[in-house]
Design an enzyme around this catalytic site. Structure first.
Site, short mmCIF file in Angstrom:
data_model
loop_
_atom_site.label_atom_id
_atom_site.label_comp_id
_atom_site.label_asym_id
_atom_site.label_seq_id
_atom_site.Cartn_x
_atom_site.Cartn_y
_atom_site.Cartn_z
CB SER A 1 -8.24 3.48 2.75
OG SER A 1 -7.41 2.90 3.73
CB SER B 1 -8.54 0.58 5.64
OG SER B 1 -9.28 1.75 5.41
CE LYS C 1 -3.97 1.90 2.59
NZ LYS C 1 -4.90 1.66 3.71
N1 GLN Z 1 -13.28 3.81 6.10
C1 GLN Z 1 -12.75 4.25 7.35
C2 GLN Z 1 -12.37 5.71 7.25
O1 GLN Z 1 -12.67 6.28 6.28
C3 GLN Z 1 -11.59 3.41 7.73
C4 GLN Z 1 -10.35 3.77 7.03
C5 GLN Z 1 -9.19 2.94 7.44
O2 GLN Z 1 -9.34 1.91 8.09
N2 GLN Z 1 -8.01 3.44 7.11
O3 GLN Z 1 -11.80 6.27 8.13
#
Ligand code: GLN
Length: 486
Positions: A153, A177, A78
């Site tokens: 994400s 995410s 990532k």
């Molecule tokens: N979707 C969640 C957010 O927008 C989690 C994101 C994540 O785990 N990095 O914060």
């Protein structure tokens, strides 16, 4: 043999038996990437030359008998993980031109295990989002249906694995995410216990919630990758010095007598009927494997989304203060003075969701509002953690859907941040409580979209977590299916 569809443990056997070389694998993966990357947009940066060099080294090591389970295995990282000499963009314009001066601990651990880095994967900007549409670059698409999102994400990492553009990938999970994109893309996604894996070299979003973990084709690979990246690290004071048993050895698939909790608050209205039906099937499978299924209650669940969006934004607003255009990244062209330079660089560099979070986070931390929001959020976080402590007195593992629906259409939730935030409803409590959890493929909708099941275990009980998932996986073939693409 179609090598690109194989999990790491199969490729390891093939490498050992000299049926294939790491160089051949890298070439096969780049052929695949070159054909379908235009559709999936899973990567932000490819590292073909570097990968070929790493593969040659791996092949030499294998010839000398110097082999770990990951030697010569092509992986994707990532783009919020630092790799020395390579861009780290966090899918943001503000990091334009930034080249990492060092390896993240997870990266150096994979490097010393002999893994080969194919590239850096697309993501929501600074890991904020659930659909990958907050990337400042082209959004990633779901390999099972290109009109849909891969989740976020770590959507690029999940799509890369699902589309056979990498054997496995690393992602980060602050509120879901790793697990939510794993569920949308039909792969296994593991968020380790907070402290199990060093965060050194992961660009921080919300430091008390962030954790790095693998996205893999199957549970065995998740065990192998966590074996390689876990462990105490002097560079991260929140990493924990606790021996971890060999996770692969814990995959016995014996779960008879185990108690699995089903939280009644998670099977709510609004959960998609096909998701609910798939979960019923999973529960039935566990019953037939001899597990005892118990209803449990996690009464503070309904406060989880609000609590998360107070605490995560508060932490993000201070973590992101360092991006000011002074030492690295984007700087505005001709500012009048220093203040304007800060303001303009940040206005131009950050996307709308990141700005929204910085503003919410600054607000909840400001004097006059701190007690009402941030302090209250911390108190509720404790209650959420206590719910799990109580539940784990009577069960060994908790089972829930990973997300309320399968992958949604691109664009569908972009105008409504609250709807987007709700796709994390089943995953964020786990981060607030610091627990290990994973998502595994457990079915498909009529339209052919993957459905994910989440398992949650006690802190540092990754062996039980993975073995429970493994027991299900052994009796099903969801993890063997691949999308028809290109
Ligand atoms: N979707 C969640 C957010 O927008 C989690 C994101 C994540 O785990 N990095 O914060």
């Amino acid at each position: 043999m179609n090598w690109i569809n194989q999990p790491a443990h199969e490729l390891h056997e093939a490498l050992l038996k000299k049926k294939v070389s790491s160089r051949e694998l890298v070439i096969a993966f780049f052929e695949r990437i070159n054909t379908i990357e235009e559709k999936t947009k899973a990567y932000l940066k490819l590292l073909q030359d570097e990968a070929l060099l790493q593969a040659e080294q791996a092949d030499q090591d294998i010839a000398k008998g110097k082999i770990t389970p990951l030697t010569g295995i092509p992986v994707a990282l990532k783009d919020n993980l630092c790799v020395e000499g390579v861009q780290t963009s966090c899918a943001s314009k503000i990091l334009k031109g930034f080249i990492s001066p060092y390896d993240a601990t997870v990266v150096s651990r994979l490097r010393s295990a002999g893994a080969v880095f194919l590239g850096k994967t697309n993501m929501d900007e600074f890991a904020m989002g659930s659909s990958n549409e907050n990337s400042a670059f082209d959004p990633t698409r779901n390999p099972w249906d290109l009109s849909r999102v891969p989740g976020g994400s770590s959507g690029g990492s999940a799509a890369a694995v699902a589309a056979s553009e990498a054997v496995f990938a690393l992602g980060s999970d602050t509120g879901g995410s790793i697990r939510q994109p794993a569920s949308f893309c039909g792969v296994v996604g593991l968020k380790p216990t907070y402290g199990r894996v060093s965060r050194y070299g992961l660009v921080a979003f919300a430091s008390s919630l962030d954790q790095i973990g693998p996205l893999t084709h199957d549970v065995t690979d998740a065990a192998i990758v966590l074996n390689a990246i876990a462990g105490d690290d002097d560079m991260d004071s929140t990493s924990v010095d606790l021996a971890m048993p060999d996770l692969r050895a814990s995959l016995t698939s014996k779960i008879a007598g185990m108690r699995i909790g089903i939280p009644k608050e998670y099977f709510i209205e609004g959960i998609d009927a096909e998701v609910a039906a798939a979960l019923e099937q999973v529960i039935a499978s566990y019953r037939s494997l001899g597990a005892e299924i118990k209803e449990i209650s996690l009464p503070h669940t309904r406060y989880a989304v609000a609590t998360y969006y107070i605490l995560a934004t508060a932490e993000a607003s201070s973590n992101l203060a360092r991006f000011d255009g002074v030492r690295f990244g984007h700087r505005t062209a001709s500012p009048k003075d220093l203040l304007e330079m800060y303001m303009q660089s940040r206005s131009e560099g950050f996307g709308p969701e990141v700005k929204r979070r910085i503003m919410i986070g600054t607000h909840v931390l400001s004097s006059g509002f701190y007690d009402a929001y941030y302090k209250k959020g911390q108190q509720v976080r404790t209650l959420i953690k206590q719910d799990f402590d109580t539940a784990f007195e009577s069960v060994d593992c908790i089972l829930t859907p990973t997300a309320p629906t399968a992958a949604f259409k691109a664009g569908e939730k972009m105008d409504d941040p609250l709807q987007m935030y709700l796709s994390d409803i089943f995953t964020i409590s786990v981060n607030l409580a610091g627990l290990p959890a994973l998502s595994m493929p457990c079915g498909f909708t009529e339209k052919g979209l993957p459905i994910g099941c989440q398992l949650i275990a006690r802190p540092f009980d990754e062996p039980t977590l993975l073995n429970t998932a493994y027991a299900f996986e052994q009796g099903h073939d969801f993890h063997l299916r691949r999308p028809q693409l290109g």
